[in-house]
Design a protein around this motif. Structure first.
Motif, short mmCIF file in Angstrom:
data_model
loop_
_atom_site.label_atom_id
_atom_site.label_comp_id
_atom_site.label_asym_id
_atom_site.label_seq_id
_atom_site.Cartn_x
_atom_site.Cartn_y
_atom_site.Cartn_z
N ARG A 1 -11.99 -37.96 -9.68
CA ARG A 1 -12.01 -36.86 -8.71
C ARG A 1 -11.88 -37.38 -7.27
O ARG A 1 -11.27 -36.73 -6.44
CB ARG A 1 -13.33 -36.09 -8.82
CG ARG A 1 -13.55 -35.45 -10.18
CD ARG A 1 -14.76 -34.51 -10.16
NE ARG A 1 -16.01 -35.19 -9.85
CZ ARG A 1 -16.80 -34.87 -8.82
NH1 ARG A 1 -16.46 -33.89 -8.00
NH2 ARG A 1 -17.93 -35.53 -8.62
N PHE A 2 -12.47 -38.52 -6.99
CA PHE A 2 -12.44 -39.09 -5.65
C PHE A 2 -11.52 -40.31 -5.64
O PHE A 2 -11.44 -41.06 -6.62
CB PHE A 2 -13.83 -39.56 -5.22
CG PHE A 2 -14.82 -38.46 -4.95
CD1 PHE A 2 -14.60 -37.15 -5.32
CD2 PHE A 2 -16.03 -38.75 -4.33
CE1 PHE A 2 -15.52 -36.15 -5.08
CE2 PHE A 2 -16.97 -37.78 -4.07
CZ PHE A 2 -16.71 -36.47 -4.46
N THR A 3 -10.86 -40.51 -4.50
CA THR A 3 -10.01 -41.68 -4.32
C THR A 3 -10.28 -42.30 -2.95
O THR A 3 -10.20 -41.60 -1.94
CB THR A 3 -8.53 -41.32 -4.42
OG1 THR A 3 -8.26 -40.71 -5.69
CG2 THR A 3 -7.66 -42.57 -4.28
N ILE A 4 -10.60 -43.57 -2.96
CA ILE A 4 -10.79 -44.29 -1.70
C ILE A 4 -9.52 -45.04 -1.38
O ILE A 4 -8.86 -45.60 -2.27
CB ILE A 4 -12.01 -45.24 -1.76
CG1 ILE A 4 -12.33 -45.80 -0.38
CG2 ILE A 4 -11.80 -46.35 -2.79
CD1 ILE A 4 -13.66 -46.55 -0.31
N SER A 5 -9.14 -45.03 -0.12
CA SER A 5 -7.94 -45.73 0.32
C SER A 5 -8.13 -46.20 1.76
O SER A 5 -9.10 -45.79 2.42
CB SER A 5 -6.71 -44.83 0.21
OG SER A 5 -6.84 -43.71 1.06
N ARG A 6 -7.23 -47.03 2.20
CA ARG A 6 -7.32 -47.47 3.59
C ARG A 6 -5.93 -47.72 4.15
O ARG A 6 -5.02 -48.10 3.41
CB ARG A 6 -8.19 -48.73 3.73
CG ARG A 6 -7.63 -49.98 3.11
CD ARG A 6 -8.70 -51.09 3.10
NE ARG A 6 -9.16 -51.41 4.44
CZ ARG A 6 -10.30 -52.05 4.70
NH1 ARG A 6 -11.09 -52.43 3.71
NH2 ARG A 6 -10.65 -52.32 5.95
N ASP A 7 -5.81 -47.50 5.43
CA ASP A 7 -4.59 -47.78 6.17
C ASP A 7 -5.00 -48.72 7.29
O ASP A 7 -5.52 -48.27 8.32
CB ASP A 7 -3.99 -46.48 6.71
CG ASP A 7 -2.65 -46.69 7.39
OD1 ASP A 7 -2.38 -47.82 7.85
OD2 ASP A 7 -1.89 -45.73 7.48
N ASN A 8 -4.79 -50.00 7.07
CA ASN A 8 -5.24 -50.98 8.07
C ASN A 8 -4.45 -50.87 9.37
O ASN A 8 -4.96 -51.22 10.43
CB ASN A 8 -5.17 -52.39 7.51
CG ASN A 8 -6.29 -52.66 6.51
OD1 ASN A 8 -7.32 -51.97 6.51
ND2 ASN A 8 -6.10 -53.64 5.64
N ALA A 9 -3.22 -50.36 9.29
CA ALA A 9 -2.44 -50.18 10.51
C ALA A 9 -3.08 -49.10 11.39
O ALA A 9 -3.02 -49.17 12.62
CB ALA A 9 -1.01 -49.80 10.17
#
Length: 122
Positions: free
Chosen positions: A66-74
Motif C-alpha cells: 500500500r505504501f511506497t517510499i522513494s527519494r529524488d536526491n536531485a
C-alpha cells in the motif's frame, strides 16, 4: 540536519496521500531516511525506510503493498506514497535520517522532522 515533513491531511478510507521530507539548509543524499508514525494512544512505530542510494527499502508488514517510499536526491526529497489508506493509518508521521544503512529502529536515527498529521476517516 533539520527535516521538514509535509503532505498530511484528512482523507477518506481508500484514499491516497503523499508525504514529503526534505532537509533545511543542507543535502541529505548520503543519509538513509525512515518514516515513523505515532497513532493515538500508541507507541511510535517504524513504517518504511530507504537507503541513500535507493537500493534498499524496508516496510512494516501492515503497509506492504500500500505504501511506497522513494527519494529524488536531485530534489533532496524523500517521499512516502500512501495508497488504500485505512483508519488505522491515522497518526502523526515523522521522517528521520541517519548516516549508515537502513534501519527499523528509531534509536538508530539521528535527525528528526516535526511530524505531519494524517487522519483517515471511515
Amino acid at each position: 540536519v533539520q527535516l521538514q515533513a509535509c503532505g498530511g491531511g484528512l482523507v477518506q478510507a481508500g484514499g491516497s496521500l503523499r508525504l514529503s521530507c526534505a532537509p533545511s539548509g543542507r543535502t541529505f543524499s548520503a543519509y538513509a531516511v525512515g518514516w515513523f508514525r505515532r497513532g493515538p494512544g500508541k507507541e511510535r512505530e517504524f513504517v518504511a525506510a530507504i537507503s541513500w542510494n535507493r537500493i534498499s527499502t524496508l516496510y512494516v508488514d501492515s503497509v506492504k503493498g500500500r505504501f511506497t517510499i522513494s527519494r529524488d536526491n536531485a530534489k533532496n526529497t524523500v517521499y512516502l506514497q500512501m495508497n488504500s489508506l485505512k483508519p488505522e493509518d491515522t497518526a502523526v508521521y515523522y521522517c528521520a535520517a541517519r548516516l549508515g544503512p537502513v534501519s527499523r529502529g528509531d534509536l538508530e536515527y539521528t535527525y528528526w522532522g516535526q511530524g505531519t498529521l494524517v487522519t483517515v476517516s471511515s
